[in-house]
Design a protein around this motif. Structure first.
Motif, PDB file in Angstrom:
ATOM      1  N   ASP A  97      -5.145  13.562   3.915  1.00 14.39           N
ATOM      2  CA  ASP A  97      -5.901  14.656   4.210  1.00 14.39           C
ATOM      3  C   ASP A  97      -6.999  15.013   3.236  1.00 14.39           C
ATOM      4  OD1 ASP A  97      -4.157  15.056   6.482  1.00 14.39           O
ATOM      5  OD2 ASP A  97      -3.061  16.324   5.502  1.00 14.39           O
ATOM      6  N   THR A  98      -6.827  14.648   2.081  1.00 15.81           N
ATOM      7  CA  THR A  98      -7.657  15.304   1.001  1.00 15.81           C
ATOM      8  C   THR A  98      -8.929  13.942   0.747  1.00 15.81           C
ATOM      9  OG1 THR A  98      -5.907  16.650  -0.026  1.00 15.81           O
ATOM     10  CG2 THR A  98      -8.147  16.387  -1.396  1.00 15.81           C
ATOM     11  N   LEU A  99      -8.309  13.025   0.480  1.00 18.17           N
ATOM     12  CA  LEU A  99      -9.160  12.046   0.168  1.00 18.17           C
ATOM     13  C   LEU A  99      -9.627  10.969   1.391  1.00 18.17           C
ATOM     14  CD1 LEU A  99      -7.065  10.918  -3.063  1.00 18.17           C
ATOM     15  CD2 LEU A  99      -8.916  12.400  -3.036  1.00 18.17           C
ATOM     16  N   GLY A 100      -8.966  11.006   2.194  1.00 14.26           N
ATOM     17  CA  GLY A 100      -9.552  10.051   3.372  1.00 14.26           C
ATOM     18  C   GLY A 100      -8.961   8.656   3.222  1.00 14.26           C
ATOM     19  N   GLY A 101      -9.515   7.776   2.183  1.00 14.08           N
ATOM     20  CA  GLY A 101      -9.143   6.472   2.106  1.00 14.08           C
ATOM     21  C   GLY A 101      -8.343   6.515   0.861  1.00 14.08           C
ATOM     22  N   VAL A 102      -6.946   6.171   1.408  1.00 17.10           N
ATOM     23  CA  VAL A 102      -5.714   5.726   0.145  1.00 17.10           C
ATOM     24  C   VAL A 102      -5.318   4.464   0.619  1.00 17.10           C
ATOM     25  CG1 VAL A 102      -5.534   8.127  -0.190  1.00 17.10           C
ATOM     26  CG2 VAL A 102      -4.194   6.894   1.763  1.00 17.10           C
ATOM     27  N   GLU A 103      -4.658   3.914  -0.556  1.00 14.13           N
ATOM     28  CA  GLU A 103      -3.833   2.657  -0.417  1.00 14.13           C
ATOM     29  C   GLU A 103      -2.476   2.867  -0.774  1.00 14.13           C
ATOM     30  OE1 GLU A 103      -5.667  -0.435  -2.450  1.00 14.13           O
ATOM     31  OE2 GLU A 103      -7.679  -0.198  -1.659  1.00 14.13           O
ATOM     32  N   ILE A 104      -1.501   2.555  -0.264  1.00 20.12           N
ATOM     33  CA  ILE A 104       0.044   2.772  -0.393  1.00 20.12           C
ATOM     34  C   ILE A 104       0.754   1.570  -0.802  1.00 20.12           C
ATOM     35  CG2 ILE A 104       2.083   3.685   0.373  1.00 20.12           C
ATOM     36  CD1 ILE A 104      -0.050   5.777   0.501  1.00 20.12           C
ATOM     37  N   TYR A 105       1.231   1.695  -1.871  1.00 17.81           N
ATOM     38  CA  TYR A 105       2.071   0.549  -2.490  1.00 17.81           C
ATOM     39  C   TYR A 105       3.655   0.861  -2.536  1.00 17.81           C
ATOM     40  CZ  TYR A 105      -2.464  -1.325  -3.867  1.00 17.81           C
ATOM     41  OH  TYR A 105      -3.867  -1.583  -3.700  1.00 17.81           O
ATOM     42  N   THR A 106       4.466   0.197  -2.071  1.00 20.33           N
ATOM     43  CA  THR A 106       5.993   0.501  -2.155  1.00 20.33           C
ATOM     44  C   THR A 106       6.819  -0.744  -2.618  1.00 20.33           C
ATOM     45  OG1 THR A 106       6.129  -0.274   0.248  1.00 20.33           O
ATOM     46  CG2 THR A 106       5.561   2.136  -0.223  1.00 20.33           C
ATOM     47  N   SER A 107       7.829  -0.221  -3.199  1.00 20.96           N
ATOM     48  CA  SER A 107       8.812  -1.264  -3.399  1.00 20.96           C
ATOM     49  C   SER A 107      10.177  -0.721  -3.038  1.00 20.96           C
ATOM     50  CB  SER A 107       9.051  -1.391  -5.087  1.00 20.96           C
ATOM     51  OG  SER A 107      10.092  -2.295  -5.167  1.00 20.96           O
ATOM     52  N   ASP A 108      10.919  -1.593  -2.073  1.00 25.38           N
ATOM     53  CA  ASP A 108      12.178  -0.977  -1.484  1.00 25.38           C
ATOM     54  C   ASP A 108      13.304  -2.121  -1.957  1.00 25.38           C
ATOM     55  OD1 ASP A 108      14.438  -0.204   0.255  1.00 25.38           O
ATOM     56  OD2 ASP A 108      12.946   0.244   1.886  1.00 25.38           O
ATOM     57  N   PHE A 109      14.266  -1.719  -2.887  1.00 25.84           N
ATOM     58  CA  PHE A 109      15.282  -2.437  -3.289  1.00 25.84           C
ATOM     59  C   PHE A 109      16.618  -1.893  -3.771  1.00 25.84           C
ATOM     60  CE2 PHE A 109      13.127  -0.257  -6.529  1.00 25.84           C
ATOM     61  CZ  PHE A 109      13.897  -0.208  -7.808  1.00 25.84           C
ATOM     62  N   ARG A 110      17.423  -2.649  -3.947  1.00 27.47           N
ATOM     63  CA  ARG A 110      18.616  -2.083  -4.452  1.00 27.47           C
ATOM     64  C   ARG A 110      18.632  -2.415  -6.110  1.00 27.47           C
ATOM     65  NH1 ARG A 110      24.307  -4.064  -2.438  1.00 27.47           N
ATOM     66  NH2 ARG A 110      23.440  -5.831  -2.037  1.00 27.47           N
ATOM     67  N   ALA A 111      19.305  -1.365  -6.628  1.00 21.56           N
ATOM     68  CA  ALA A 111      19.262  -1.770  -8.302  1.00 21.56           C
ATOM     69  C   ALA A 111      20.198  -2.790  -8.272  1.00 21.56           C
ATOM     70  CB  ALA A 111      19.901  -0.133  -8.577  1.00 21.56           C
ATOM     71  N   MET A 112      20.102  -3.155  -9.386  1.00 20.13           N
ATOM     72  CA  MET A 112      20.981  -4.299  -9.971  1.00 20.13           C
ATOM     73  C   MET A 112      22.410  -3.975  -9.820  1.00 20.13           C
ATOM     74  SD  MET A 112      20.969  -6.761 -13.414  1.00 20.13           S
ATOM     75  CE  MET A 112      19.260  -7.381 -12.983  1.00 20.13           C
ATOM     76  N   LYS A 113      22.701  -2.781 -10.521  1.00 23.98           N
ATOM     77  CA  LYS A 113      23.902  -2.110 -10.698  1.00 23.98           C
ATOM     78  C   LYS A 113      24.695  -2.147  -9.293  1.00 23.98           C
ATOM     79  CE  LYS A 113      26.436   2.033 -12.344  1.00 23.98           C
ATOM     80  NZ  LYS A 113      26.776   2.398 -11.165  1.00 23.98           N
ATOM     81  N   ASN A 114      23.828  -1.658  -8.443  1.00 25.27           N
ATOM     82  CA  ASN A 114      24.359  -1.463  -6.861  1.00 25.27           C
ATOM     83  C   ASN A 114      24.576  -2.607  -6.180  1.00 25.27           C
ATOM     84  OD1 ASN A 114      24.260   1.539  -7.227  1.00 25.27           O
ATOM     85  ND2 ASN A 114      22.438   1.510  -6.153  1.00 25.27           N
ATOM     86  N   VAL A 115      23.788  -3.604  -6.662  1.00 27.91           N
ATOM     87  CA  VAL A 115      23.997  -5.167  -6.015  1.00 27.91           C
ATOM     88  C   VAL A 115      25.527  -5.550  -6.285  1.00 27.91           C
ATOM     89  CG1 VAL A 115      23.752  -7.302  -5.958  1.00 27.91           C
ATOM     90  CG2 VAL A 115      21.690  -5.783  -5.676  1.00 27.91           C
TER      91      VAL A 115
END
Length: 447
Positions: free
Chosen positions: A360-378
Motif C-alpha cells: 500500500d505504501t511503496l507499491g513495488g515490493v519483493e517478498i522472500y520467504t523460508s518455510d521449514f521445520r526446525a531441526m529439533k522438530n524434525v
C-alpha cells in the motif's frame, strides 16, 4: 531554593515512571514518585515478566515429550500449578525489590499512595499535600472489561497469576497478543482453551501469513477459535463456572472466563480535566513529541498516552523526558521500526512493514520467504513448521519489514531489527555468512 517540594514528581511506578525518575535524579533533580500499588507496574508485577515465566513453564509440556526422541526417559511426568505460581510470584517480589532499591539508591522519595491533582503544581498524595515544579504522569493502562451484563464474572490478566488451581476449561475473550499468549499457556498446561473474538481477525498488527500459520499450529494443538462473537451476557453457573451468551445467540461454557480485550489508559480519578490536561476520545493523555501535555509543566509517558503500549517504549519515553528536562540533552523517541513479539506457542516476532502495508505504501515490493521445520522438530517428529518472511522495497532494495514464527523468533528478531532499522539492503543481508546449523541462517539464505 525552589518554591516547590520537588523539582520533578512522577505519578506511577511502572517501567516508564521508574526510568524517568531515576534518570532525572541522576541529573541532580530532587525527585518524588507515588505508586499506589507495587513498584514495577504492569510489566513486572502482572504482565510481561510473570507471563513470560509462565510461558517457559508451559513449554516443558512439549519439551518433555520431545525428549524421548532424543534418548531421554522421563518417568512419572506431572505438573503442579501451585509450585510454578509460587516461584513466579517470588521472582516478581525479587524484581520489585530491585526496582525499589534502584530508586532509593538514586535518592528518589517513594510514596506508596495514590496521587491526585489539586492544581498544575500541587498533588494530594495520600494524606499529604506535595508541590512540584514539573510533574510526569506514568499511570499506565488497565485491563478492559466487557460492556455487557455479568462482566464481573470474568477475570483479567491482573488476577490470572493468582489462581488457586488450573481450570479444566477456559474461555479467553480477545484477539490480541495477551489473549493468544494465555491461550498457549493454558493449553500447554492441560486446560481446554477456546479463544472468542468479537471480530474475524486475530493479531491485526501482524503479517497475515504469519498469523495464519500461528492459528493453524494452535488449532492442531487443540485450541478452538470462535469469531464474530461479541458478548451479550455473562452468567455464573451453580458449579462456579461461567456461561456466555453471544450477540448471535450462541452459548459458550467453561470453568473460567479470561477477559483480554484491550487496555484502556489509567486516567480516571486523577482530576486531569479540572487541571486542564486534554484527553483523547479513548481517555488517553494527549501529548506532543516531547511528551508534554496541554499544561506546560505536566508531562506523560507510557501506556497512559496510548502511543505504543510496549514496556521498552515507555522506558525510552521516560528516559528521553528526563534527559530533556534535566540533563541538557533534549531528544525524542523514534517510533519507526519498533520490533515486537507475541509469545505464543511457537512465538511470533516482527519489525517494520507487513507485506500488505508495504504494498500500500511503496507499491513495488519483493517478498522472500523460508518455510521449514526446525531441526529439533524434525528429530522430535513434531510436524510444526516455521515461517520467515522478508519484505524488500523494489526501488531501493532496502529491507523494510521482517516477520517470523518459530522457536526463538523474538530472540532472532532483536538482531534482525537492527538491519531493518539501519535500512540495510537485501544484498547486504545476503552477503552475511550463515551460522550453521541454526534456524536464523535461513534469513541470509533466501534467494
Amino acid at each position: 531554593m525552589s518554591d516547590y517540594d520537588y523539582d520533578y514528581f512522577v505519578i506511577g511506578g511502572g517501567s516508564g515512571g521508574v526510568r524517568t525518575a531515576r534518570i532525572a535524579a541522576g541529573h541532580g533533580a530532587k525527585v518524588g514518585l507515588a505508586e499506589e500499588y507495587r513498584v514495577g507496574g504492569t510489566c513486572v508485577i502482572r504482565g510481561c515478566v510473570p507471563k513470560k515465566l509462565l510461558i517457559y513453564g508451559a513449554h516443558f509440556a512439549e519439551d518433555l515429550v520431545d525428549a524421548e526422541r532424543f534418548g531421554w526417559t522421563v518417568n512419572d511426568k506431572s505438573f503442579d500449578w501451585q509450585t510454578l505460581r509460587k516461584n513466579v510470584l517470588e521472582e516478581v517480589d525479587r524484581i520489585e525489590g530491585a526496582y525499589t532499591s534502584t530508586l532509593e539508591s538514586h535518592k528518589v522519595d517513594v510514596f506508596h499512595d495514590r496521587a491526585v491533582f489539586q492544581d498544575a503544581h500541587t498533588l494530594k498524595v495520600g494524606d499529604r499535600t506535595i508541590t512540584a515544579d514539573k510533574i510526569c504522569i506514568a499511570t499506565g493502562a488497565r485491563p478492559g472489561r466487557f460492556p455487557c451484563e455479568g462482566q464481573e464474572h470474568a477475570i483479567t490478566s491482573n488476577e490470572v497469576f493468582h489462581l488457586e488451581k488450573l481450570p479444566d476449561s477456559i474461555l479467553i475473550a480477545g484477539g490480541g497478543y495477551i489473549a493468544n499468549e494465555f491461550a498457549g499457556i493454558f493449553n500447554e498446561l492441560g486446560s481446554k482453551v477456546t479463544v472468542v473474538n468479537r471480530s474475524d481477525k486475530l493479531l491485526r498488527a501482524y503479517d497475515h501469513s504469519v498469523v495464519e500459520r500461528m492459528m493453524h499450529i494452535a488449532t492442531i494443538k487443540g485450541i478452538e477459535f470462535v469469531y464474530n462473537a461479541p458478548f451479550a451476557k455473562v452468567e455464573k453457573r451453580e458449579d462456579g463456572g461461567v456461561r456466555v451468551t453471544t450477540e448471535g445467540g450462541e452459548t459458550l461454557e467453561a470453568d473460567l472466563l479470561l477477559a483480554a480485550i484491550g487496555r484502556p489508559p489509567n486516567t480516571d480519578g486523577l482530576n486531569l480535566e479540572d487541571v486542564g490536561v486534554d484527553l483523547t476520545d479513548k481517555g488517553a493523555i494527549r501529548v506532543d513529541d516531547a511528551s508534554r501535555t496541554s499544561v506546560d509543566n505536566i508531562f506523560a509517558v507510557g501506556d497512559v498516552t496510548d502511543r505504543v503500549q510496549l514496556t521498552p517504549v515507555a522506558i525510552r519515553e521516560g528516559h528521553a523526558l528526563a534527559d530533556t528536562l534535566f540533563g541538557g540533552n533534549p531528544w525524542t523517541v523514534d517510533y519507526d521500526c519498533i520490533p515486537s513479539a507475541v509469545f505464543s506457542h511457537p512465538p511470533i516476532a516482527q519489525v517494520g512493514m507487513t507485506e500488505a502495508e508495504a504494498r500500500d505504501t511503496l507499491g513495488g515490493v519483493e517478498i522472500y520467504t523460508s518455510d521449514f521445520r526446525a531441526m529439533k522438530n524434525v528429530l522430535a517428529n513434531r510436524n510444526e513448521r516455521s515461517l520467515y518472511k522478508l519484505v524488500v522495497d523494489s526501488a531501493t532494495r532496502k529491507l523494510v519489514g521482517a516477520h517470523m514464527i518459530g522457536p526463538d523468533a523474538p530472540e532472532i528478531m532483536q538482531a534482525l531489527a537492527i538491519a531493518v532499522k539501519a535500512g540495510l539492503t537485501k544484498e547486504q543481508v545476503d552477503a552475511t555468512v550463515a551460522i550453521h546449523p541454526t534456524m536464523a541462517e535461513e534469513l541470509v539464505l533466501m534467494r
